[in-house]
Design a protein around this motif. Structure first.
Motif, PDB file in Angstrom:
ATOM      1  N   ARG A 118       0.874  -1.177   0.000  1.00  0.00           N
ATOM      2  CA  ARG A 118       0.000   0.000   0.000  1.00  0.00           C
ATOM      3  C   ARG A 118       0.910   1.225   0.000  1.00  0.00           C
ATOM      4  NH1 ARG A 118      -5.144   1.750   0.998  1.00  0.00           N
ATOM      5  NH2 ARG A 118      -5.354   3.720   2.108  1.00  0.00           N
ATOM      6  N   GLU A 119       1.260   1.676  -1.181  1.00  0.00           N
ATOM      7  CA  GLU A 119       2.287   2.703  -1.312  1.00  0.00           C
ATOM      8  C   GLU A 119       1.982   3.611  -2.491  1.00  0.00           C
ATOM      9  OE1 GLU A 119       6.303   0.992  -1.298  1.00  0.00           O
ATOM     10  OE2 GLU A 119       5.390  -0.844  -0.555  1.00  0.00           O
ATOM     11  N   GLU A 120       2.662   4.750  -2.515  1.00  0.00           N
ATOM     12  CA  GLU A 120       2.610   5.631  -3.674  1.00  0.00           C
ATOM     13  C   GLU A 120       4.012   6.101  -4.012  1.00  0.00           C
ATOM     14  OE1 GLU A 120       0.525   9.432  -2.855  1.00  0.00           O
ATOM     15  OE2 GLU A 120       0.296   8.662  -0.818  1.00  0.00           O
ATOM     16  N   LEU A 121       4.267   6.170  -5.302  1.00  0.00           N
ATOM     17  CA  LEU A 121       5.567   6.562  -5.819  1.00  0.00           C
ATOM     18  C   LEU A 121       5.385   7.855  -6.600  1.00  0.00           C
ATOM     19  CD1 LEU A 121       8.127   4.292  -7.614  1.00  0.00           C
ATOM     20  CD2 LEU A 121       7.310   6.333  -8.763  1.00  0.00           C
ATOM     21  N   TYR A 132      -3.169   2.797  -9.675  1.00  0.00           N
ATOM     22  CA  TYR A 132      -3.539   4.106 -10.159  1.00  0.00           C
ATOM     23  C   TYR A 132      -2.335   4.730 -10.858  1.00  0.00           C
ATOM     24  CZ  TYR A 132      -7.330   3.680  -6.723  1.00  0.00           C
ATOM     25  OH  TYR A 132      -8.406   3.253  -6.000  1.00  0.00           O
ATOM     26  N   LEU A 133      -2.527   5.202 -12.085  1.00  0.00           N
ATOM     27  CA  LEU A 133      -1.480   5.876 -12.847  1.00  0.00           C
ATOM     28  C   LEU A 133      -1.963   7.287 -13.128  1.00  0.00           C
ATOM     29  CD1 LEU A 133      -0.763   3.099 -15.535  1.00  0.00           C
ATOM     30  CD2 LEU A 133       0.104   3.243 -13.200  1.00  0.00           C
ATOM     31  N   THR A 157      -3.022   0.299  -3.752  1.00  0.00           N
ATOM     32  CA  THR A 157      -3.872   0.509  -2.584  1.00  0.00           C
ATOM     33  C   THR A 157      -4.021  -0.705  -1.670  1.00  0.00           C
ATOM     34  OG1 THR A 157      -5.817   0.010  -3.918  1.00  0.00           O
ATOM     35  CG2 THR A 157      -5.210   2.318  -3.681  1.00  0.00           C
ATOM     36  N   LYS A 158      -3.398  -1.831  -1.988  1.00  0.00           N
ATOM     37  CA  LYS A 158      -3.484  -2.992  -1.103  1.00  0.00           C
ATOM     38  C   LYS A 158      -2.101  -3.572  -0.867  1.00  0.00           C
ATOM     39  CE  LYS A 158      -7.820  -3.284  -0.074  1.00  0.00           C
ATOM     40  NZ  LYS A 158      -8.291  -3.186   1.317  1.00  0.00           N
ATOM     41  N   CYS A 159      -1.903  -4.091   0.344  1.00  0.00           N
ATOM     42  CA  CYS A 159      -0.569  -4.590   0.701  1.00  0.00           C
ATOM     43  C   CYS A 159      -0.265  -5.957   0.108  1.00  0.00           C
ATOM     44  CB  CYS A 159      -0.436  -4.669   2.230  1.00  0.00           C
ATOM     45  SG  CYS A 159      -0.507  -3.066   3.034  1.00  0.00           S
TER      46      CYS A 159
END
Length: 225
Positions: A3-6, A46-47, A208-210
């Motif tokens: 669950r991360e965002e880059l 998500y892009l 959005t999910k681990c």
């Protein structure tokens, strides 16, 4: 990525009218992550683009985020699982993470019209079926409008495509072509009437999910105009 965002600054800043974002990725299933393959775990990718890197999609502090992907109106990011089930050998099927476009402001989500299709993703090492890492790919085209922004979302549309490795060379060729990328189908013509003031100078990739975790093999963005 769990669950991360880059976030990465766009090399061309805000000087763009249309662009393509793509990721070449794989889901690390039980053979690589020691996580069970049975059941529904769910995740969405998500892009998109946002203004700067000081705000967060996942923390609901982002001022304006525009993009698309395998997101679905009723799955993540509101915490629900999205019927993400295993196939053998080596792929997962997403019933709820359907192709769509999105505008996010804080905790407010404005979706385009969801495509009612199944999305398939590669699962690496499933039952020992794949020794090397295999990859599929997702792509989103974004065209600025006044006010309507247009999104073309390209998704892996079959188990056969999910089990065919996308090489980096093929991925990059798909990024530059401007056409429907190989081994995908188009969920095209999605529009959102964007009325914000975002300058959109930063690339954003969000998972959005681990579990299962997502491994990105390649990441690219191409400005067409």
């Amino acid at each position: 990525m769990g669950r991360e965002e880059l976030l990465r600054p766009l090399p061309f800043g805000t000087d763009w009218l249309s662009l393509r974002i793509g990721i070449r990725y794989s889901v690390n299933d039980s053979a690589r992550s020691n996580y069970p393959v049975a059941g529904n775990y769910g995740y969405c990718t998500y892009l998109g683009v946002q203004q700067g890197s000081d705000t967060s999609f996942l923390a609901n502090t982002v001022t304006d985020w525009i993009g698309g992907g395998n997101i679905g109106n009723n799955a993540a990011p509101n915490g629900q699982l999205n019927s993400y089930t295993v196939g053998s050998p080596g792929y997962y099927t997403m019933a709820g993470g359907r192709p769509n476009g999105l505008w996010k402001t804080g905790s407010t989500y404005t979706f385009a019209t969801e495509s009612s299709v199944l999305v398939y993703v590669t699962g690496s090492g499933e039952n020992g079926g794949y020794g090397p890492q295999y990859f599929c790919a997702s792509y989103v085209d974004i065209t600025k409008g006044s006010p309507n922004y247009t999104f073309n979302v390209y998704y892996c549309n079959s188990a056969a495509n999910a089990q065919t490795n996308i090489t980096e060379a093929t991925f990059l060729a798909n990024m530059e072509s401007g056409a429907t990328p190989s081994q995908t189908a188009a969920a095209s013509g999605k529009t959102i009437a964007y009325t914000g003031q975002g300058l959109f100078d930063t690339l954003s990739i969000v998972v959005t999910k681990c579990w299962p975790s997502t491994e990105i093999g390649s990441l690219a963005i191409v400005r067409y105009t």
